[in-house]
Scaffold this motif. Structure first.
Motif, PDB file in Angstrom:
ATOM      1  N   LEU A   1       7.444 -11.105  -2.368  1.00  0.00           N
ATOM      2  CA  LEU A   1       8.390 -11.997  -2.507  1.00  0.00           C
ATOM      3  C   LEU A   1       8.084 -13.287  -3.179  1.00  0.00           C
ATOM      4  CD1 LEU A   1       6.915 -11.790   1.461  1.00  0.00           C
ATOM      5  CD2 LEU A   1       9.429 -10.498   0.459  1.00  0.00           C
ATOM      6  N   ASP A   2       7.355 -13.577  -3.879  1.00  0.00           N
ATOM      7  CA  ASP A   2       7.162 -14.570  -5.283  1.00  0.00           C
ATOM      8  C   ASP A   2       8.682 -14.102  -5.711  1.00  0.00           C
ATOM      9  OD1 ASP A   2       6.199 -17.183  -6.186  1.00  0.00           O
ATOM     10  OD2 ASP A   2       6.381 -15.732  -7.437  1.00  0.00           O
ATOM     11  N   ALA A   3       8.572 -12.389  -6.282  1.00  0.00           N
ATOM     12  CA  ALA A   3       9.460 -12.041  -7.091  1.00  0.00           C
ATOM     13  C   ALA A   3      10.876 -11.856  -6.053  1.00  0.00           C
ATOM     14  CB  ALA A   3       9.249 -11.216  -8.296  1.00  0.00           C
ATOM     15  N   TYR A   4      11.415 -11.873  -5.906  1.00  0.00           N
ATOM     16  CA  TYR A   4      12.005 -10.805  -4.154  1.00  0.00           C
ATOM     17  C   TYR A   4      11.958 -10.995  -3.652  1.00  0.00           C
ATOM     18  CZ  TYR A   4      10.654  -7.770  -8.539  1.00  0.00           C
ATOM     19  OH  TYR A   4      11.165  -7.059  -9.341  1.00  0.00           O
ATOM     20  N   GLY A   5      11.807 -12.708  -2.954  1.00  0.00           N
ATOM     21  CA  GLY A   5      11.792 -12.668  -1.549  1.00  0.00           C
ATOM     22  C   GLY A   5      13.416 -13.678  -1.355  1.00  0.00           C
ATOM     23  N   ASP A   6      13.475 -13.619  -0.625  1.00  0.00           N
ATOM     24  CA  ASP A   6      14.376 -14.363  -0.171  1.00  0.00           C
ATOM     25  C   ASP A   6      14.010 -15.726   0.476  1.00  0.00           C
ATOM     26  OD1 ASP A   6      16.649 -15.701   0.727  1.00  0.00           O
ATOM     27  OD2 ASP A   6      16.852 -14.357   2.692  1.00  0.00           O
ATOM     28  N   THR A   7      14.984 -16.639  -0.281  1.00  0.00           N
ATOM     29  CA  THR A   7      14.453 -17.947  -0.663  1.00  0.00           C
ATOM     30  C   THR A   7      14.382 -18.631   0.981  1.00  0.00           C
ATOM     31  OG1 THR A   7      14.703 -18.336  -2.758  1.00  0.00           O
ATOM     32  CG2 THR A   7      14.553 -20.393  -2.057  1.00  0.00           C
ATOM     33  N   ALA A   8      15.174 -18.486   0.998  1.00  0.00           N
ATOM     34  CA  ALA A   8      15.212 -19.404   2.598  1.00  0.00           C
ATOM     35  C   ALA A   8      14.651 -19.233   4.377  1.00  0.00           C
ATOM     36  CB  ALA A   8      16.666 -18.674   3.209  1.00  0.00           C
ATOM     37  N   THR A   9      13.727 -17.481   3.940  1.00  0.00           N
ATOM     38  CA  THR A   9      12.576 -17.104   4.755  1.00  0.00           C
ATOM     39  C   THR A   9      11.387 -17.139   4.627  1.00  0.00           C
ATOM     40  OG1 THR A   9      13.015 -15.187   4.148  1.00  0.00           O
ATOM     41  CG2 THR A   9      14.497 -15.317   5.621  1.00  0.00           C
ATOM     42  N   PHE A  10      10.997 -17.193   2.783  1.00  0.00           N
ATOM     43  CA  PHE A  10      10.048 -17.391   2.048  1.00  0.00           C
ATOM     44  C   PHE A  10       9.693 -18.779   1.846  1.00  0.00           C
ATOM     45  CE2 PHE A  10       7.719 -16.356  -2.074  1.00  0.00           C
ATOM     46  CZ  PHE A  10       6.271 -15.827  -0.704  1.00  0.00           C
ATOM     47  N   GLY A  11      10.647 -19.689   1.519  1.00  0.00           N
ATOM     48  CA  GLY A  11      10.495 -21.243   2.109  1.00  0.00           C
ATOM     49  C   GLY A  11       9.828 -21.974   0.657  1.00  0.00           C
ATOM     50  N   LYS A  12       9.568 -20.596  -0.709  1.00  0.00           N
ATOM     51  CA  LYS A  12       8.960 -21.216  -2.369  1.00  0.00           C
ATOM     52  C   LYS A  12      10.258 -20.571  -2.938  1.00  0.00           C
ATOM     53  CE  LYS A  12       5.076 -18.604  -2.018  1.00  0.00           C
ATOM     54  NZ  LYS A  12       3.540 -19.124  -2.243  1.00  0.00           N
ATOM     55  N   GLN A  13      10.597 -21.282  -3.280  1.00  0.00           N
ATOM     56  CA  GLN A  13      11.464 -21.306  -5.148  1.00  0.00           C
ATOM     57  C   GLN A  13      10.998 -19.251  -5.651  1.00  0.00           C
ATOM     58  OE1 GLN A  13      11.052 -23.500  -8.469  1.00  0.00           O
ATOM     59  NE2 GLN A  13      12.940 -23.424  -8.884  1.00  0.00           N
TER      60      GLN A  13
ATOM     61  N   LEU B   1      10.479  -1.325 -15.608  1.00  0.00           N
ATOM     62  CA  LEU B   1       9.584  -0.479 -15.766  1.00  0.00           C
ATOM     63  C   LEU B   1       9.762  -0.372 -14.006  1.00  0.00           C
ATOM     64  CD1 LEU B   1       6.920  -2.587 -17.408  1.00  0.00           C
ATOM     65  CD2 LEU B   1       7.756   0.018 -17.784  1.00  0.00           C
ATOM     66  N   GLY B   2      10.510  -0.306 -13.236  1.00  0.00           N
ATOM     67  CA  GLY B   2      10.403   0.128 -11.688  1.00  0.00           C
ATOM     68  C   GLY B   2       9.398  -1.296 -11.010  1.00  0.00           C
ATOM     69  N   ILE B   3       8.447  -1.781 -11.924  1.00  0.00           N
ATOM     70  CA  ILE B   3       7.285  -2.789 -10.856  1.00  0.00           C
ATOM     71  C   ILE B   3       8.082  -3.314  -9.097  1.00  0.00           C
ATOM     72  CG2 ILE B   3       6.576  -5.092 -10.716  1.00  0.00           C
ATOM     73  CD1 ILE B   3       5.719  -2.559 -13.167  1.00  0.00           C
ATOM     74  N   ARG B   4       9.538  -3.146  -8.983  1.00  0.00           N
ATOM     75  CA  ARG B   4       9.794  -3.487  -6.929  1.00  0.00           C
ATOM     76  C   ARG B   4       9.037  -1.852  -6.514  1.00  0.00           C
ATOM     77  NH1 ARG B   4      14.649  -6.365  -4.541  1.00  0.00           N
ATOM     78  NH2 ARG B   4      13.886  -6.678  -2.905  1.00  0.00           N
ATOM     79  N   ARG B   5       9.810  -1.304  -7.199  1.00  0.00           N
ATOM     80  CA  ARG B   5       9.577   0.045  -5.951  1.00  0.00           C
ATOM     81  C   ARG B   5       7.965  -0.002  -6.293  1.00  0.00           C
ATOM     82  NH1 ARG B   5      12.807   3.897  -4.758  1.00  0.00           N
ATOM     83  NH2 ARG B   5      11.100   6.019  -3.609  1.00  0.00           N
ATOM     84  N   GLN B   6       7.204   0.316  -7.775  1.00  0.00           N
ATOM     85  CA  GLN B   6       5.995   0.301  -7.395  1.00  0.00           C
ATOM     86  C   GLN B   6       5.296   0.027  -6.654  1.00  0.00           C
ATOM     87  OE1 GLN B   6       4.248   0.775 -11.655  1.00  0.00           O
ATOM     88  NE2 GLN B   6       5.779   1.486 -12.503  1.00  0.00           N
ATOM     89  N   VAL B   7       4.953  -1.696  -6.282  1.00  0.00           N
ATOM     90  CA  VAL B   7       4.538  -2.794  -5.811  1.00  0.00           C
ATOM     91  C   VAL B   7       4.872  -2.213  -3.898  1.00  0.00           C
ATOM     92  CG1 VAL B   7       4.261  -4.967  -4.847  1.00  0.00           C
ATOM     93  CG2 VAL B   7       4.792  -4.388  -8.034  1.00  0.00           C
ATOM     94  N   GLU B   8       6.121  -1.997  -3.871  1.00  0.00           N
ATOM     95  CA  GLU B   8       6.277  -0.891  -2.187  1.00  0.00           C
ATOM     96  C   GLU B   8       5.445  -0.033  -2.255  1.00  0.00           C
ATOM     97  OE1 GLU B   8      10.938  -3.228  -1.952  1.00  0.00           O
ATOM     98  OE2 GLU B   8      10.631  -1.029  -2.964  1.00  0.00           O
TER      99      GLU B   8
END
Lengths: 321, 321
Positions: free
Chosen positions: B209-221, B275-282
């Protein structure tokens, strides 16, 4: 007494404190290997033996109480910015502040681990005693820090503070040792009070020696508390008995840090002399010492069983019989 | 789930944390009143109820586990020099470093006090679990600090670290709740493993979420970990799969703190994308989630008893059924 100290030293020598992550446990090992008089575990073992306990049941608790004590020293040294402990660099100096914080926290947890090794039908009571002691030691440290900046500290405030910061841990060590031996409640109360008064006498003597001790045997420069503007028993007792002019001079001296601190020490000691402070403090120590003795006398075990604790008193107060 | 959270909030609202010396206890009260999701006490109560336990036996343990968790946050914030916690100044900022150290120590002792209120025939086991957890959390924080300056950290190292720093406390809270209800050993093991995998999934999701989260719901930059050169699961996974050129660029980016950090974030995310990191982490999160589910399934109580923990999983991972 010496047998008990040898036992404690053997227990510590056999114990392995370094594990992974080494960076966390090395400062713990370092702190525990600095030595010290091991008074608290010795008292715990002495109390246990006095009521017929066996070493195997209290071996781990003895380590636990000393680990806890050293945890408080580690964090106190950081809070007080003390560079040295037993002549060696303190953990926050040798490593850094974060190491002192985290290794200290881990030591506190480690102390609990030792207390949790041994099953005992009074374990909850034992742990409550340890925990109450730990909380009170923290409260004592807070009062000590409060007093540094407080304008009005009374002799009673000071006695309350040293009871929490110093005396309750000695009393707690004794009580825990007695609980493991399943001692009767009335005897445990006397033993606890013995520890309190012994601790108070010990701290007052420490204050006295700072001003009047023999530098060679005490190992510290005389008058360090005066140089540091520390509100010791001597200072507070002096303030209480001083006339307005002496009070003003004392307050002024204790809010200065002159380059020539020897002159400051002389002037403070001169006021102490005018007020007969040394004698007053010696009387207070004697009073606490006698109260301790009365509580020890009141414990209903054969007097020969009390020999180690009597020897401990004599050692701490350097009174040869 | 919501009922349990309401219960926990009521328990905290009714609790008095301020005592003398106020200077010591006010920061503790402040920390505990900052709120938070109270996940650990909720899990403890849920586990206890799952095995037919009663609230009165675990009320104090629920407070204890949350007090401990907040103690670790208090000291971590000091060690990490974090200015804010839940949008409010951290204790070392609002007061000072010594306050953070000593009030934190006292919170740790206070956590024990809560665990020591209630007698229980398995109290030693319960306290050993709590203590082992506490020690492991300290070890996790040490590994986390080690990794900041370490040259080679593997994905496995990272998983070990977050298991200690985050997962064991969730698992420990569950185990303690189950022990109070005298649950069978096999079920307790499954529950503990459920907590471990849930905790790992939760931390990996936090990294994602830090890299791909929605700032509004995650509450962090977005991308704060990248700006801070934090060796997260994403970064370590990327390093492991990168070719030499990408590795060199990643290492270079993660050793810089440029004025234009948005550009740095974009460049790192571009490599992650290649590298397709997002998918790997998911996939990794899904894997941990399924492992957690399998352990929950394996527990031999009526499935309706598992509803609160299933709801908790759904809430934490925002999966509507």
């Amino acid at each position: 007494m010496n047998t008990l100290l040898t036992t404690v030293n053997e227990i510590f020598a056999a114990e392995q404190f370094v594990h992974e992550p080494v960076r966390l446990y090395e400062p713990i090992d370092y702190t525990l290997r600095l030595g010290g008089k091991r008074i608290r575990p010795v008292m715990l073992l002495a109390a246990n033996r006095m009521f017929g306990g066996s070493l195997d049941t209290v071996r781990h608790a003895a380590i636990g109480i000393e680990v806890f004590h050293n945890f408080t020293l580690l964090h106190d040294d950081l809070m007080d910015r003390s560079p040295l402990r037993r002549g060696q660099p303190t953990v926050y100096r040798k490593w850094d502040e974060n190491t002192a914080i985290l290794s200290g926290d881990t030591m506190f947890a480690l102390a609990w681990r030792y207390f949790l090794v041994q099953p005992h039908h009074r374990l909850q009571e034992i742990l409550q005693c340890f925990n109450q002691t730990a909380i009170e030691v923290c409260e004592g440290q807070q009062y000590d820090m409060n007093f540094e900046t407080a304008d009005h500290v009374t002799v009673d405030d000071y006695m309350m503070m040293i009871r929490l910061k110093t005396a309750v841990l000695l009393a707690g060590a004794l009580k825990i040792g007695a609980l493991y031996a399943d001692a009767p409640a009335a005897d445990i109360d006397h033993l606890y009070q013995f520890g309190i008064h012994l601790g108070l006498a010990f701290q007052l003597q420490d204050d006295l020696l700072d001003a009047y001790g023999d530098t060679a045997t005490f190992g510290k420069q005389t008058g360090q508390d005066i140089r540091d503007n520390k509100k010791t028993y001597l200072y507070l007792q002096a303030l209480q008995h001083a006339d307005p002019a002496q009070q003003a001079e004392l307050r002024s001296l204790f809010s200065s840090t002159p380059a020539d601190s020897d002159d400051k020490v002389s002037r403070v000691l001169a006021i102490y002399h005018q007020l007969g402070i040394r004698r007053q403090v010696e009387d207070s120590i004697q009073q606490q010492f006698l109260l301790a003795q009365q509580h020890l006398d009141a414990i209903r075990v054969d007097d020969s069983q009390k020999t180690p604790l009597r020897q401990l008193m004599d050692t701490l107060f350097d009174r040869k019989k």
